[in-house]
Design an enzyme around this catalytic site. Structure first.
Site, PDB file in Angstrom:
ATOM      1  N   VAL A 143       6.313  11.685  15.183  1.00 48.20           N
ATOM      2  CA  VAL A 143       6.665  12.452  16.397  1.00 48.20           C
ATOM      3  C   VAL A 143       5.418  13.107  16.994  1.00 48.20           C
ATOM      4  O   VAL A 143       5.186  13.060  18.211  1.00 48.20           O
ATOM      5  CB  VAL A 143       7.713  13.550  16.077  1.00 48.20           C
ATOM      6  CG1 VAL A 143       7.955  14.451  17.281  1.00 48.20           C
ATOM      7  CG2 VAL A 143       9.021  12.924  15.637  1.00 48.20           C
ATOM      8  N   GLU A 180      13.250  16.662  19.864  1.00 49.47           N
ATOM      9  CA  GLU A 180      12.831  15.330  20.323  1.00 49.47           C
ATOM     10  C   GLU A 180      13.992  14.349  20.176  1.00 49.47           C
ATOM     11  O   GLU A 180      14.787  14.446  19.253  1.00 49.47           O
ATOM     12  CB  GLU A 180      11.575  14.875  19.562  1.00 49.47           C
ATOM     13  CG  GLU A 180      11.713  14.714  18.059  1.00 49.47           C
ATOM     14  CD  GLU A 180      12.144  13.341  17.659  1.00 49.47           C
ATOM     15  OE1 GLU A 180      12.129  12.470  18.531  1.00 49.47           O
ATOM     16  OE2 GLU A 180      12.525  13.144  16.494  1.00 49.47           O
ATOM     17  N   LYS A 204      20.566  18.765  19.335  1.00 51.46           N
ATOM     18  CA  LYS A 204      19.871  17.717  18.577  1.00 51.46           C
ATOM     19  C   LYS A 204      20.729  17.212  17.411  1.00 51.46           C
ATOM     20  O   LYS A 204      20.964  16.010  17.252  1.00 51.46           O
ATOM     21  CB  LYS A 204      18.540  18.284  18.067  1.00 51.46           C
ATOM     22  CG  LYS A 204      17.863  17.453  17.025  1.00 51.46           C
ATOM     23  CD  LYS A 204      17.334  16.168  17.602  1.00 51.46           C
ATOM     24  CE  LYS A 204      16.847  15.255  16.492  1.00 51.46           C
ATOM     25  NZ  LYS A 204      16.117  14.113  16.985  1.00 51.46           N
ATOM     26  N   CYS A 252      16.244   9.819  10.338  1.00 50.39           N
ATOM     27  CA  CYS A 252      16.973  10.848  11.096  1.00 50.39           C
ATOM     28  C   CYS A 252      18.479  10.858  10.883  1.00 50.39           C
ATOM     29  O   CYS A 252      19.038  11.873  10.489  1.00 50.39           O
ATOM     30  CB  CYS A 252      16.654  10.686  12.575  1.00 50.39           C
ATOM     31  SG  CYS A 252      14.898  10.737  12.869  1.00 50.39           S
TER      32      CYS A 252
HETATM   33  C1  UGA Z   1      17.403   8.311  16.165  1.00 50.90           C
HETATM   34  C2  UGA Z   1      17.962   8.690  17.546  1.00 50.90           C
HETATM   35  O1  UGA Z   1      18.454   7.519  18.202  1.00 50.90           O
HETATM   36  C3  UGA Z   1      16.881   9.342  18.398  1.00 50.90           C
HETATM   37  O2  UGA Z   1      17.443   9.774  19.629  1.00 50.90           O
HETATM   38  C4  UGA Z   1      16.345  10.564  17.646  1.00 50.90           C
HETATM   39  O3  UGA Z   1      15.288  11.189  18.354  1.00 50.90           O
HETATM   40  C5  UGA Z   1      15.808  10.130  16.293  1.00 50.90           C
HETATM   41  O4  UGA Z   1      16.861   9.479  15.553  1.00 50.90           O
HETATM   42  C6  UGA Z   1      15.333  11.345  15.575  1.00 50.90           C
HETATM   43  O5  UGA Z   1      16.150  12.254  15.295  1.00 50.90           O
HETATM   44  O6  UGA Z   1      14.112  11.479  15.361  1.00 50.90           O
HETATM   45  P1  UGA Z   1      15.880   6.303  15.225  1.00 50.90           P
HETATM   46  O7  UGA Z   1      16.276   6.815  13.866  1.00 50.90           O
HETATM   47  O8  UGA Z   1      14.442   6.049  15.506  1.00 50.90           O
HETATM   48  O9  UGA Z   1      16.376   7.333  16.364  1.00 50.90           O
HETATM   49  O10 UGA Z   1      16.606   4.924  15.468  1.00 50.90           O
HETATM   50  P2  UGA Z   1      17.934   4.379  16.193  1.00 50.90           P
HETATM   51  O11 UGA Z   1      17.542   3.365  17.187  1.00 50.90           O
HETATM   52  O12 UGA Z   1      18.781   5.485  16.661  1.00 50.90           O
HETATM   53  O13 UGA Z   1      18.642   3.613  14.986  1.00 50.90           O
HETATM   54  C7  UGA Z   1      19.068   4.298  13.812  1.00 50.90           C
HETATM   55  C8  UGA Z   1      19.844   3.362  12.916  1.00 50.90           C
HETATM   56  O14 UGA Z   1      21.100   3.039  13.494  1.00 50.90           O
HETATM   57  C9  UGA Z   1      19.151   2.011  12.652  1.00 50.90           C
HETATM   58  O15 UGA Z   1      19.286   1.698  11.278  1.00 50.90           O
HETATM   59  C10 UGA Z   1      19.910   1.032  13.513  1.00 50.90           C
HETATM   60  O16 UGA Z   1      19.905  -0.270  12.984  1.00 50.90           O
HETATM   61  C11 UGA Z   1      21.302   1.622  13.481  1.00 50.90           C
HETATM   62  N1  UGA Z   1      22.132   1.270  14.653  1.00 50.90           N
HETATM   63  C12 UGA Z   1      21.804   1.714  15.896  1.00 50.90           C
HETATM   64  C13 UGA Z   1      23.266   0.509  14.465  1.00 50.90           C
HETATM   65  O17 UGA Z   1      23.597   0.105  13.319  1.00 50.90           O
HETATM   66  N2  UGA Z   1      24.054   0.226  15.543  1.00 50.90           N
HETATM   67  C14 UGA Z   1      23.763   0.648  16.779  1.00 50.90           C
HETATM   68  O18 UGA Z   1      24.543   0.352  17.726  1.00 50.90           O
HETATM   69  C15 UGA Z   1      22.601   1.407  16.962  1.00 50.90           C
END
Ligand code: UGA
Length: 434
Positions: free
Chosen positions: A17, A146, A201, A257
């Site tokens: 971050v 964030e 958040k 996260c």
């Molecule tokens: C997440 C949030 O989306 C961000 O907005 C936030 O800032 C961040 O956490 C944080 O708190 O720092 P991130 O963990 O980078 O972001 O990734 P995501 O794209 O949200 O995916 C998280 C998990 O959910 C992954 O394992 C992904 O494969 C899974 N996922 C996501 C699904 O299984 N299905 C979906 O439809 C979307």
């Protein structure tokens, strides 16, 4: 306005971050001074080297090198910038609560100084800001959580849906200063109190995780009743009240996260005397979802003892080398627990994965991992997996069986190549006939 006229920005903690925040503010023309306690990291960044994989970040750091200073020296930071973004880790403790020790040590370092604005980007339990504010009456405190996603963090920073800025009434001028930093980026502004900003958040991450567990359960029911979850999600998502995002089923959410924040919110509620029942299910469904793949494999292969299973992808999601809470960790442990041999390939996460997955053989290419395997599981939807020559893979595998844990590949193409293809929430995909 040239860069000398723009407000200097300080960043405390150059993890994922912090580094994205530093690079993006530099790109917006601000002089940025970023401080971290790890000397090697600071040295590497000062030489222009980065150690994390985040699309676009290396280019941004390179382009803005003259605006970026990395240091371990707190005084240099305090002299260089009034506005200080705190971007330190808040990992879970043994109890599952957020570990605030790094936040606390930053606060201790600052306590002597009264002129700075402390801007909290780290995810902290609601109420943390108000208590820090009481401890440091001379310092302005602003909560600015964030919302960046790994893999698209630079893009997310530059085009935010919303910017949340929380403060107590006495810090409203500081909150406006923080909002001004983000104004050139557009997006909606939510000017609110500190505790509400902190809750926005936690609630956002918990809600998104809830959607994923929900669609995963819908997918599991679809398999039972002969429906296709992709059609169901599409039909649901067209309702404006629901929307199409975060309705992709898979083999569970991971990352630094969602798992941590869902649990932290559950515990925050519990510590305040409220039992957040729904979040228990979100967590449990996610754990079970990672394990369902094992029963899918057993359905086709029988006992897994001695079977060779190839994992395509290890990172918790594509475009990152982050292995934190990745589904591949639980899946490979379960497979090895069943006596299977596990072989894996990931385009960027293998060096991070190696020490976390003892006993898992790492391959240099996807084809090499597939060769001689009894089945493959697509764990992470890396775009390069679409380019695999599946006809060649079918020839090289002991048995051409693929469980697509992210519904990412073209089922028709795989079947034409001779594969038995099974996705998530797709009725009938397990049939030999396809
Ligand atoms: C997440 C949030 O989306 C961000 O907005 C936030 O800032 C961040 O956490 C944080 O708190 O720092 P991130 O963990 O980078 O972001 O990734 P995501 O794209 O949200 O995916 C998280 C998990 O959910 C992954 O394992 C992904 O494969 C899974 N996922 C996501 C699904 O299984 N299905 C979906 O439809 C979307």
């Amino acid at each position: 306005m040239n860069s000398e006229e723009k407000t200097p920005v300080g960043v405390i903690g150059v993890g994922w971050v912090g580094l994205v925040t530093a690079a993006c503010f530099a790109e917006l023309g601000h002089p940025v001074i970023a401080r971290d306690v790890v000397q090697e990291k600071v040295d590497a960044l000062s030489r222009g080297e980065i150690t994390i994989h985040e699309p676009g970040l290396a280019e941004l750091l390179e382009r803005n090198r003259d605006r970026l200073t990395f240091t371990t020296d707190m005084d240099e930071l305090l002299n260089g910038a009034r506005l200080l973004f705190v971007c330190v880790d808040t990992p879970p403790t043994y109890s599952g609560d957020a570990d605030l020790s790094r936040v606390r040590s930053v606060v201790e370092d600052l306590s002597a100084d009264g002129d700075h604005v402390l801007i909290m980007k780290s995810t902290v339990p609601a109420g943390t800001g108000a208590s820090i504010r009481r401890e440091l009456p001379g310092l302005a405190y602003v909560s600015c959580p964030e919302f960046l996603k790994e893999g698209t963090a630079v893009e997310d920073f530059m085009h935010p849906d919303r910017v949340v800025v929380g403060s107590e009434p006495e810090d409203s001028a500081a909150a406006e200063e923080v909002a001004d930093l983000y104004r050139p980026l557009g997006g909606e502004f939510v000017m609110t109190d500190t505790s509400s900003a902190e809750m926005i958040k936690l609630a956002s991450n918990a809600y998104l995780a809830t959607r994923i567990s929900f669609i995963n359960e819908i997918a599991n029911v679809c398999e039972e009743v002969g429906a296709d979850v992709s059609e169901v999600a599409r039909g649901m998502g067209l309702d404006e009240r629901i929307g199409p995002h975060f309705l992709r089923p898979g083999i569970g959410f991971g990352g630094s996260c969602f798992p941590k924040d869902v649990n932290a919110l559950k515990l925050l509620a519990g510590n305040s005397g409220y039992h957040f029942q729904l979040l228990n299910s979100v967590i449990e469904v996610n754990e079970l979802q990672k394990r369902r793949v094992v029963s899918k494999l057993t359905k086709h292969l029988g006992p897994l003892v001695g079977k060779r299973i190839a994992l395509l992808g290890l990172a918790f999601k594509p475009d990152t080398d982050d292995m934190r809470e990745a589904s591949s960790l639980v899946l490979s442990a379960r497979l090895r627990g069943e006596g299977a041999e596990v072989v894996a390939y990931d385009p960027v996460a293998m060096s991070n994965a190696r020490s976390l997955l003892p006993g898992v053989e790492m391959s240099d290419t996807a084809q090499e991992a597939l060769a001689g395997s009894d089945a493959a599981v697509l764990v992470t939807e890396w775009s390069e997996f679409k380019e695999i020559d599946w006809t060649e893979a079918a020839d090289r595998m002991r048995r051409p069986l693929l469980i697509d844990g992210r519904n990412f590949l073209d089922a028709g193409q795989l079947r034409s190549a001779g594969f038995l293809y099974e996705g998530i929430g797709k009725a009938g995909t397990g049939d030999e006939s396809g």
